[in-house]
Design an enzyme around this catalytic site. Structure first.
Site, PDB file in Angstrom:
ATOM      1  N   ASN A   7      35.572  27.035  41.616  1.00 16.52           N
ATOM      2  CA  ASN A   7      36.525  28.035  42.086  1.00 16.52           C
ATOM      3  C   ASN A   7      35.864  28.732  43.272  1.00 16.52           C
ATOM      4  O   ASN A   7      34.993  29.589  43.090  1.00 16.52           O
ATOM      5  CB  ASN A   7      36.838  29.020  40.952  1.00 16.52           C
ATOM      6  CG  ASN A   7      37.879  30.050  41.359  1.00 16.52           C
ATOM      7  OD1 ASN A   7      38.321  30.090  42.506  1.00 16.52           O
ATOM      8  ND2 ASN A   7      38.266  30.884  40.419  1.00 16.52           N
ATOM      9  N   ARG A  97      39.929  24.678  41.638  1.00 19.13           N
ATOM     10  CA  ARG A  97      41.040  25.604  41.466  1.00 19.13           C
ATOM     11  C   ARG A  97      41.562  25.926  42.861  1.00 19.13           C
ATOM     12  O   ARG A  97      40.808  26.371  43.731  1.00 19.13           O
ATOM     13  CB  ARG A  97      40.573  26.884  40.791  1.00 19.13           C
ATOM     14  CG  ARG A  97      41.673  27.909  40.677  1.00 19.13           C
ATOM     15  CD  ARG A  97      41.141  29.233  40.169  1.00 19.13           C
ATOM     16  NE  ARG A  97      42.231  30.187  40.021  1.00 19.13           N
ATOM     17  CZ  ARG A  97      42.575  31.069  40.945  1.00 19.13           C
ATOM     18  NH1 ARG A  97      41.925  31.132  42.089  1.00 19.13           N
ATOM     19  NH2 ARG A  97      43.577  31.891  40.731  1.00 19.13           N
ATOM     20  N   HIS A 186      48.096  32.375  37.585  1.00 17.58           N
ATOM     21  CA  HIS A 186      47.509  32.178  36.243  1.00 17.58           C
ATOM     22  C   HIS A 186      48.133  30.955  35.561  1.00 17.58           C
ATOM     23  O   HIS A 186      48.108  30.836  34.337  1.00 17.58           O
ATOM     24  CB  HIS A 186      47.745  33.391  35.309  1.00 17.58           C
ATOM     25  CG  HIS A 186      47.004  34.631  35.695  1.00 17.58           C
ATOM     26  ND1 HIS A 186      47.513  35.889  35.492  1.00 17.58           N
ATOM     27  CD2 HIS A 186      45.783  34.806  36.243  1.00 17.58           C
ATOM     28  CE1 HIS A 186      46.647  36.800  35.910  1.00 17.58           C
ATOM     29  NE2 HIS A 186      45.598  36.166  36.374  1.00 17.58           N
ATOM     30  N   ARG A 247      45.986  46.481  40.555  1.00 15.37           N
ATOM     31  CA  ARG A 247      47.259  46.186  41.237  1.00 15.37           C
ATOM     32  C   ARG A 247      48.397  46.994  40.608  1.00 15.37           C
ATOM     33  O   ARG A 247      48.453  47.165  39.392  1.00 15.37           O
ATOM     34  CB  ARG A 247      47.602  44.703  41.146  1.00 15.37           C
ATOM     35  CG  ARG A 247      46.644  43.798  41.879  1.00 15.37           C
ATOM     36  CD  ARG A 247      47.215  42.379  41.983  1.00 15.37           C
ATOM     37  NE  ARG A 247      46.234  41.433  42.453  1.00 15.37           N
ATOM     38  CZ  ARG A 247      45.730  40.451  41.706  1.00 15.37           C
ATOM     39  NH1 ARG A 247      46.132  40.275  40.464  1.00 15.37           N
ATOM     40  NH2 ARG A 247      44.841  39.632  42.223  1.00 15.37           N
ATOM     41  N   GLU A 390      40.377  28.443  31.470  1.00  9.13           N
ATOM     42  CA  GLU A 390      40.916  27.796  32.668  1.00  9.13           C
ATOM     43  C   GLU A 390      40.007  26.672  33.151  1.00  9.13           C
ATOM     44  O   GLU A 390      40.490  25.637  33.625  1.00  9.13           O
ATOM     45  CB  GLU A 390      41.104  28.850  33.773  1.00  9.13           C
ATOM     46  CG  GLU A 390      42.257  29.792  33.465  1.00  9.13           C
ATOM     47  CD  GLU A 390      42.254  31.065  34.297  1.00  9.13           C
ATOM     48  OE1 GLU A 390      41.551  32.021  33.907  1.00  9.13           O
ATOM     49  OE2 GLU A 390      42.941  31.108  35.318  1.00  9.13           O
TER      50      GLU A 390
END
Ligand code: ADP
Length: 407
Positions: A7, A97, A186, A247, A390
């Site tokens: 990633n 990713r 996600h 956020r 993940e």
């Protein structure tokens, strides 16, 4: 089969080397984080797990580009004394990713020139992540020339959403001309959870209906019907939907113009504020849910308000998604907060009893690395906690691409 999962961020590379037979039979051989790439001093934390014991190696050194960072990772992985592979060619595949490839790919793909072009084409819709992801791919191609390079898109799982869910109610040509729509993120985590929930429930994925609550620093919920995503809370970017660590989630866009007029902020400052200084942090000053809960317990009213706001918005979306997922099997809590925060699970469920969501406080106290059930005996709906993974999902999909190519 050894698969390296990468990633790549703008100044970092997160990696995990997994020896994989299947989703159930796998072993993490090494993992790590290269960070502060491009800064005067970079940092690498590299971990190995031989014999079940974690061994951590930390070093600081200048890492001008991702190239130097990856070169050092290869040295650490292949170190004659401490390494986990003899040489880079032992690694069969590298799974990357990648943030967003829009509607171009709705599944995981082997990377070729066309895939790289598509990732580049989506730079404007993933300006922070897509360029970094592409850089990670190019560096990995150089250091692992024998490995199959695979792209796993964070948006792909959400490509099954129907237009009524993914379109914004704005001039239609914003979609046709500028590709403006809800993409959702996600996706790799929600896909892992959909499959893990089906396995746990002993059902075929095509018969499994769940609401997946990924509550971490970033938060999103996916409505999953027959194993497929039909709606999700994040939008064209990860800013939409739930309240998150930093956020804002959903907000009336007119608020932006009003506050920009009041403060003199420009749109970039505004979006930085909405992404990095809002959410839990904006309301009570801290973005880590553990600290929010501690502060609230200590009498900090804004922390208590932030906690209530966070849980309330989760409740609202669970209610909304119960309306679009008939024959619901379970709601599933996952990610940092969903897996670990008993108070959040308790508060979210406490408002949803009338919808059949009845949490057992004793079961909610159990900690587990495996899926567990949290509902009261006899409750109409299951409440599950399933740890997401993940990296494992990326490794599994990379192996599938390699197996298909060899078949
Ligand atoms: P990311 O979105 O960065 O992958 P994670 O899924 O790892 O994040 O979640 C990180 C968040 O999980 C932390 O910010 C913290 O708020 C939360 N968290 C982790 N452990 C706990 C806990 N025991 N109680 C409450 N929150 C927790």
């Amino acid at each position: 089969m050894k698969i390296l999962v990468i990633n790549a961020g703008s100044s970092s590379i997160k990696y995990q080397l997994i020896d994989l037979e299947s989703v159930e039979r796998n072993a993490v051989l090494a993992s790590g984080l290269v960070e502060k790439i491009g800064e005067p001093v970079g940092r690498i934390v590299h971990k190995t797990y031989a014999g079940g014991a974690e061994k951590k190696h930390v070093e600081e050194r200048p890492l001008p580009t991702h190239n130097e960072g990856m070169a050092r990772v290869v040295e650490l992985l292949t170190d004659p004394a401490e390494g986990v592979v003899k040489d880079a060619s032992e690694i069969a595949g590298v799974g990357h990713r990648v943030l967003n490839c829009g509607e171009v790919y709705s599944d995981t793909v082997r990377i070729d020139a066309k895939v790289k072009e598509a990732i580049r084409d989506f730079f404007p819709l993933g300006p922070l992540h897509n360029p970094a992801n592409l850089m990670g791919i190019e560096v990995a191609e150089k250091f692992f020339p024998d490995a199959v390079q695979v792209a796993v898109f964070d948006t792909a799982f959400h490509q099954t959403m129907p237009p009524k869910a993914f379109l914004y109610a704005v001039p239609y040509e914003w979609y046709t001309k500028y590709r403006l729509r809800k993409y959702g993120f996600h996706g790799t985590s929600h896909k892992f959870i959909a499959a893990a929930a089906a396995r746990y429930l002993g059902k075929a994925p095509a018969d499994t209906n769940i609401i997946s609550l990924h509550l971490g620093n970033g938060c999103s919920i996916a409505a999953i019907r027959g194993g497929k995503c039909v709606d999700t809370t994040m939008g064209v970017t990860p800013l939409e939907g739930l309240m998150m660590g930093t956020r804002s989630g959903d907000i009336d866009p007119s608020a932006l113009e009003y506050v920009m007029d009041q403060t003199g902020m420009d749109i970039h400052q505004m979006l930085t504020t909405l992404n990095k200084k809002s959410g839990l942090k904006g309301v009570c000053g801290v973005n880590d849910m553990r600290e929010v809960i501690e502060a609230a317990a200590g009498g900090n009213e804004m922390a208590a308000t932030a906690f209530e706001m966070f849980c309330y918005r989760v409740q609202k979306y669970v209610g909304a998604y119960m309306a679009v997922v008939p024959n619901l099997d379970a709601i599933v809590f996952t990610a940092g907060i969903g897996q670990n925060s008993q108070p959040v699970r308790e508060r979210v469920c406490a408002g949803l009893e009338h919808l059949g969501i009845r949490l057992d406080p004793e079961k909610n106290r159990v900690r587990s690395d495996d899926p567990i059930e949290l509902q009261r005996d006899g409750a109409p709906l299951k409440i599950l906690m399933i740890p997401t993974n993940e990296e494992l999902q990326i490794a599994v999909e990379t192996k599938q691409i390699i197996d298909a190519a060899n078949a």
